[in-house]
Design a protein around this motif. Structure first.
Motif: not given
Length: 214
Positions: A136-153
């Motif tokens: 799941h993190r790989a899909i979120v990371t592919a968005s390039g949105n650092e806020i969403l990446i942090h939020l996912y974690g």
């Protein structure tokens, strides 16, 4: 634990892992002195670590008493699932809309994580969960949105302590693999609607497992 980390970072990592793995249970009062003794540090880095954990909503500090491990509430379960639906539905859709080369690279990464889930299905539940999370993190990371990446974690950390012992059955794990495969194939095909639908189906399963109301 990595001894190259600062005392505060080591204390934070130790305490957070104990909360997420439920060695420290919801409703328990943590003593600064006990944590300091466990990690082998003074009380100053313990206070710094607890302030970070309070900001993440994992503990509540009470002067001269210690830190309360915040119990998981129904509201938290509902909010985590709802927010994961929003974040992961959106980012999966974005991933499926990407160009062919970007999708090819992401699909290769997702295939590796899915292979790891299959490899650990029978013998290493912890490794299975890690591969699941990294998919799941790989899909979120592919968005390039650092806020969403942090939020996912943050969301996955919160969800980890919601899992009751025994709820992650072999049947549920196999279903997870199938649902992940559907997400992967939708991204491979460049089908945003199918990607969002596959995420919705997957999150419906998580909601049922955790007892979310929406």
């Amino acid at each position: 634990m990595d001894t190259r980390l600062s005392a505060a970072d080591r204390t934070y990592a130790h305490t957070k892992d104990a909360i997420l793995s439920r060695r420290y249970v919801g409703g328990e009062i943590l003593s600064e002195g006990d944590i300091a003794a466990d990690v082998g540090v003074s009380r100053t880095p313990v206070r710094e670590a607890l302030l970070r954990l309070e900001a993440e909503g994992l503990v509540r500090l009470y002067p001269k008493r210690g830190a309360l491990v915040v119990p998981v509430s129904q509201q938290e379960i509902d909010d985590v699932i709802e927010t994961r639906r929003l974040v992961e539905g959106y980012t999966a859709e974005r991933a499926a809309e990407a160009g062919q080369e970007a999708r090819r690279e992401l699909v290769a990464t997702l295939t590796g994580h899915l292979d790891a889930m299959n490899a650990h299905l029978e013998n290493d539940r912890r490794a299975f969960v890690l591969a699941d999370r990294e998919f799941h993190r790989a899909i979120v990371t592919a968005s390039g949105n650092e806020i969403l990446i942090h939020l996912y974690g943050t969301l996955r950390d919160r969800q980890l302590r919601m899992m009751e012992e025994g709820t992650r059955t072999a049947a549920r794990m196999r279903r997870n693999i199938e649902e992940h495969g559907a997400i992967l194939e939708a991204i491979r095909a460049g089908d945003p609607a199918a990607a969002r639908t596959a995420v919705r189906v997957h999150m419906d399963g998580a909601a049922t497992l955790l007892g979310a109301r929406r």
